[in-house]
Design an enzyme around this catalytic site. Sequence first.
Site, PDB file in Angstrom:
ATOM      1  N   CYS A  17     -11.828   4.119 -29.144  1.00 35.38           N
ATOM      2  CA  CYS A  17     -13.116   4.772 -29.307  1.00 35.38           C
ATOM      3  C   CYS A  17     -13.921   4.754 -28.014  1.00 35.38           C
ATOM      4  O   CYS A  17     -14.929   4.054 -27.880  1.00 35.38           O
ATOM      5  CB  CYS A  17     -13.865   4.132 -30.470  1.00 35.38           C
ATOM      6  SG  CYS A  17     -13.002   4.497 -31.995  1.00 35.38           S
ATOM      7  N   GLY A  33       0.763  -1.246   0.000  1.00 31.02           N
ATOM      8  CA  GLY A  33       0.000   0.000   0.000  1.00 31.02           C
ATOM      9  C   GLY A  33       0.789   1.289   0.000  1.00 31.02           C
ATOM     10  O   GLY A  33       0.219   2.352  -0.264  1.00 31.02           O
ATOM     11  N   TYR A  41      -8.799   4.926 -12.555  1.00 26.63           N
ATOM     12  CA  TYR A  41      -8.681   5.613 -11.252  1.00 26.63           C
ATOM     13  C   TYR A  41      -8.443   7.112 -11.397  1.00 26.63           C
ATOM     14  O   TYR A  41      -8.001   7.747 -10.428  1.00 26.63           O
ATOM     15  CB  TYR A  41      -7.489   5.052 -10.454  1.00 26.63           C
ATOM     16  CG  TYR A  41      -7.311   3.560 -10.433  1.00 26.63           C
ATOM     17  CD1 TYR A  41      -8.353   2.714 -10.060  1.00 26.63           C
ATOM     18  CD2 TYR A  41      -6.089   2.989 -10.759  1.00 26.63           C
ATOM     19  CE1 TYR A  41      -8.167   1.347 -10.038  1.00 26.63           C
ATOM     20  CE2 TYR A  41      -5.894   1.614 -10.730  1.00 26.63           C
ATOM     21  CZ  TYR A  41      -6.947   0.803 -10.367  1.00 26.63           C
ATOM     22  OH  TYR A  41      -6.749  -0.554 -10.334  1.00 26.63           O
ATOM     23  N   ARG A  48       3.661  -1.516  -5.608  1.00 23.62           N
ATOM     24  CA  ARG A  48       3.918  -0.257  -6.309  1.00 23.62           C
ATOM     25  C   ARG A  48       5.215   0.429  -5.876  1.00 23.62           C
ATOM     26  O   ARG A  48       5.946   0.973  -6.700  1.00 23.62           O
ATOM     27  CB  ARG A  48       2.740   0.690  -6.034  1.00 23.62           C
ATOM     28  CG  ARG A  48       2.726   1.943  -6.864  1.00 23.62           C
ATOM     29  CD  ARG A  48       1.604   2.873  -6.370  1.00 23.62           C
ATOM     30  NE  ARG A  48       0.356   2.204  -6.161  1.00 23.62           N
ATOM     31  CZ  ARG A  48      -0.628   2.146  -7.066  1.00 23.62           C
ATOM     32  NH1 ARG A  48      -0.500   2.738  -8.230  1.00 23.62           N
ATOM     33  NH2 ARG A  48      -1.752   1.499  -6.788  1.00 23.62           N
TER      34      ARG A  48
HETATM   35  C1  LIG Z   1      -2.494  -5.200  -4.239  1.00 24.67           C
HETATM   36  C2  LIG Z   1      -2.054  -5.831  -2.972  1.00 24.67           C
HETATM   37  C3  LIG Z   1      -0.782  -5.549  -2.447  1.00 24.67           C
HETATM   38  C4  LIG Z   1       0.164  -4.555  -3.064  1.00 24.67           C
HETATM   39  O1  LIG Z   1      -0.305  -3.246  -2.997  1.00 24.67           O
HETATM   40  P1  LIG Z   1       0.667  -2.033  -3.386  1.00 24.67           P
HETATM   41  O2  LIG Z   1      -0.176  -0.845  -3.190  1.00 24.67           O
HETATM   42  O3  LIG Z   1       1.049  -2.218  -4.809  1.00 24.67           O
HETATM   43  O4  LIG Z   1       1.838  -2.085  -2.477  1.00 24.67           O
HETATM   44  C5  LIG Z   1      -0.392  -6.218  -1.304  1.00 24.67           C
HETATM   45  N1  LIG Z   1      -1.202  -7.115  -0.689  1.00 24.67           N
HETATM   46  C6  LIG Z   1      -2.427  -7.409  -1.168  1.00 24.67           C
HETATM   47  C7  LIG Z   1      -3.257  -8.417  -0.455  1.00 24.67           C
HETATM   48  C8  LIG Z   1      -2.901  -6.779  -2.320  1.00 24.67           C
HETATM   49  O5  LIG Z   1      -4.116  -7.062  -2.776  1.00 24.67           O
END
Ligand SMILES: *Cc1c(COP(=O)(O)O)cnc(C)c1O
Length: 419
Positions: free
Chosen positions: A343, A240, A318, A278
């Site tokens: 399109c 996250g 998003y 990410r």
């Molecule tokens: C998508 C996801 C992540 C990775 O999220 P990032 O924002 O890319 O770090 C980690 N754990 C779970 C369970 C996810 O669904």
Amino acid sequence: MDHFDYRNGVLHAEDIALPTLAEAVGTPLYVYSRATLTRHARVFRDALSVLPRVKLAFAVKSNPNLAVLKVLAAEGYGADVVSGGEMERALAAGMKADGIVFSGVGKTHAELARALEAGIGQFNLESEEEGLELAEIATAMGKTAQCVLRVNPDVDAGTHGKISTGKAENKFGVPYDRAAAIYARLATTPGLAMRGLALHIGSQLSRLDPLEAAFTKIGVLMRAIRESGHAVTHIDFGGGVGVPYKAGDVFPQPEDYAAMVARVTEGWDVTAMFEPGRVITGNTGVLMTRVVRVKEGVGAPWVVVDAAMNDLARPALYDAWHDFAAVVPEGATIEANIVGPICESSDTFAMGRTIDAVKRGDLAVFRTAGAYGATMANTYNSRPLVPEVMVDGDKWAVVADRIEPATILAAERVPEWLA
Ligand SMILES: *Cc1c(COP(=O)(O)O)cnc(C)c1O
């Protein structure tokens, strides 16, 4: 920090001038920098070394390319997978089964069985129902599944609604108030070895306080579960951590994140697991595109590029921002709307943006496209599936082919009764 820099006025990926790749492979094209990938993997890992016991599971869904996984495997990362397909990729990249954790609300019976057979390290159970089904399969196979229970902490991550996962109304995990009871039931179910808790409240988080609030709640739950006599030895904190998509935006650094986790988990005596996606891959890639034409518009001109929402879906999905930069900028800027050829009006990368002046035939990049880029690509409008290249110093290689419409057409069948 990344390794996409201008040298003599030409954007390079490490030592490779981007026009070289455009000529050799064509556009649109994802370009990854191995040095950037390695650097991000190390910065995150080193930051977390302030914790006593750490396990890293790269979120494969952010960039599942085999070459990317190979690099991360060599940096000691395991994998967080959300499907049988991702699990096979992680194994194919040489990641140890023991370092794989399996997340997701919809793991099928066949996926659970295959994961048990492969001997993956951990199942992140998202419901009591899933736990009971896994227990049945494991018992029949004479195995014990190592599990953690994913809890929905009901915390607002403060990110885009479509990538929020930790509010009560989201489908993920079990409700916080029910978690201790479900844990106790699963902990006494044969075939399962419950060892801890997991959470993941969302993606592209720009602040640490929602994470801190969620982790604190998990600590309270952990103590309650331990007091009722069950072991909790692992906490999986999910992923996250966000990245700046706009030049100049300031985001929490891995060291800030690690310091917060260290503070919250002081004295917990657990193995801390993380599932970064990410933050590892975002900056390691750009999507290179060529301007097809510049079309007169109302107010600002339409810069029509040969990349589209099927190649990079984040803006359409998003409302995401990706910085746009000319590969050989001439110094002037224009205000423009950047769109792809598809399109749909959602095939829009930017409206009314001040960008490097570009004209027909010029090359440009969308930056910070290494995460949730190529992996979300599709062939809408019968476009090719976008290829990927990895650069390593003065070497480069195609790490995913362009899949042409003819190949996809060849997989389609006209039934005899239509012929
Ligand atoms: C998508 C996801 C992540 C990775 O999220 P990032 O924002 O890319 O770090 C980690 N754990 C779970 C369970 C996810 O669904």
